[in-house]
Design an enzyme around this catalytic site. Structure first.
Site, mmCIF file in Angstrom:
data_model
loop_
_atom_site.group_PDB
_atom_site.id
_atom_site.type_symbol
_atom_site.label_atom_id
_atom_site.label_comp_id
_atom_site.label_asym_id
_atom_site.label_seq_id
_atom_site.Cartn_x
_atom_site.Cartn_y
_atom_site.Cartn_z
ATOM 1 N N HIS A 52 -42.253 -65.126 -6.169
ATOM 2 C CA HIS A 52 -43.776 -64.449 -6.553
ATOM 3 C C HIS A 52 -44.273 -64.154 -5.433
ATOM 4 O O HIS A 52 -44.199 -64.563 -4.425
ATOM 5 C CB HIS A 52 -44.415 -65.511 -7.495
ATOM 6 C CG HIS A 52 -43.451 -65.979 -8.902
ATOM 7 N ND1 HIS A 52 -44.332 -66.483 -9.877
ATOM 8 C CD2 HIS A 52 -42.444 -65.624 -9.149
ATOM 9 C CE1 HIS A 52 -43.759 -66.530 -10.807
ATOM 10 N NE2 HIS A 52 -42.347 -66.281 -10.573
ATOM 11 N N GLU A 54 -47.331 -64.593 -4.434
ATOM 12 C CA GLU A 54 -48.013 -65.865 -3.980
ATOM 13 C C GLU A 54 -47.343 -66.889 -3.082
ATOM 14 O O GLU A 54 -47.906 -67.235 -2.026
ATOM 15 C CB GLU A 54 -48.735 -66.623 -5.064
ATOM 16 C CG GLU A 54 -49.808 -66.087 -5.872
ATOM 17 C CD GLU A 54 -49.050 -65.376 -7.124
ATOM 18 O OE1 GLU A 54 -49.677 -65.598 -8.337
ATOM 19 O OE2 GLU A 54 -47.937 -65.075 -7.172
ATOM 20 N N CYS A 82 -49.207 -68.455 -11.893
ATOM 21 C CA CYS A 82 -48.407 -69.262 -12.708
ATOM 22 C C CYS A 82 -48.462 -70.851 -12.265
ATOM 23 O O CYS A 82 -49.069 -70.946 -11.328
ATOM 24 C CB CYS A 82 -47.153 -68.777 -12.859
ATOM 25 S SG CYS A 82 -46.192 -69.148 -11.561
ATOM 26 N N CYS A 85 -46.946 -71.162 -8.889
ATOM 27 C CA CYS A 85 -47.761 -70.669 -7.829
ATOM 28 C C CYS A 85 -49.110 -71.448 -7.620
ATOM 29 O O CYS A 85 -49.542 -71.666 -6.471
ATOM 30 C CB CYS A 85 -48.221 -69.318 -8.021
ATOM 31 S SG CYS A 85 -46.700 -68.546 -7.892
#
Length: 148
Positions: A52, A54, A82, A85
């Protein structure tokens, strides 16, 4: 750079992710007024469910600083993080989190599990939602509309 410039860097990464066929989410990390990391989603490209925006930006910032702790650094991301993260943000000890659109289905900051308010959360950053919210929502909505 200013706060809007850091969010603009996150949006540029989201656009680049979209152009690669990835879900258009971007992140940027700033420390002491300078950009130290930026990334967009690369889960498909890397065949990695943890890639992801992040996570990639946090890894890059930690490598740049030579430390797992990013105390004093701020994360700018186009979508509410999420659970994975959000946990990484806590473990990295990021000072502030700025994000664009909320994610009622998958978010974990102001939606869902609200990880930073859980008693097991060791560090909670200051959170600033809604920065570029309509731009972030439009980017995601357009991406998924084209996929259908």
């Amino acid at each position: 750079m200013t706060r809007p410039d850091f969010m603009a860097a996150a949006f540029a990464e989201a656009s680049a992710a979209r152009d690669r066929g990835e879900v258009p989410i971007g992140a940027a990390i700033a420390l002491d007024g300078r950009l130290i990391a930026q990334a967009g989603n690369r889960t498909l490209e890397l065949s990695d469910p943890t890639a992801h925006a992040e996570m990639l930006a946090i890894r890059q910032a930690a490598a740049t600083l030579g430390s797992q702790r990013l105390s004093g650094a701020d994360l700018y991301v186009t979508l509410e993080p999420c659970p994975m993260c959000a946990a990484a943000i806590s473990f990295a000890r990021l000072r502030r989190l700025y994000f664009g659109a909320t994610d009622a289905k998958g978010g974990a900051v102001v939606s869902g599990v609200r990880l930073f308010s859980q008693p097991t959360c060791h560090h909670a950053p200051d959170v600033y939602p809604g920065i570029g919210e309509s731009q972030a929502a439009d980017l995601l909505r357009d991406f998924f509309r084209e996929r259908r």
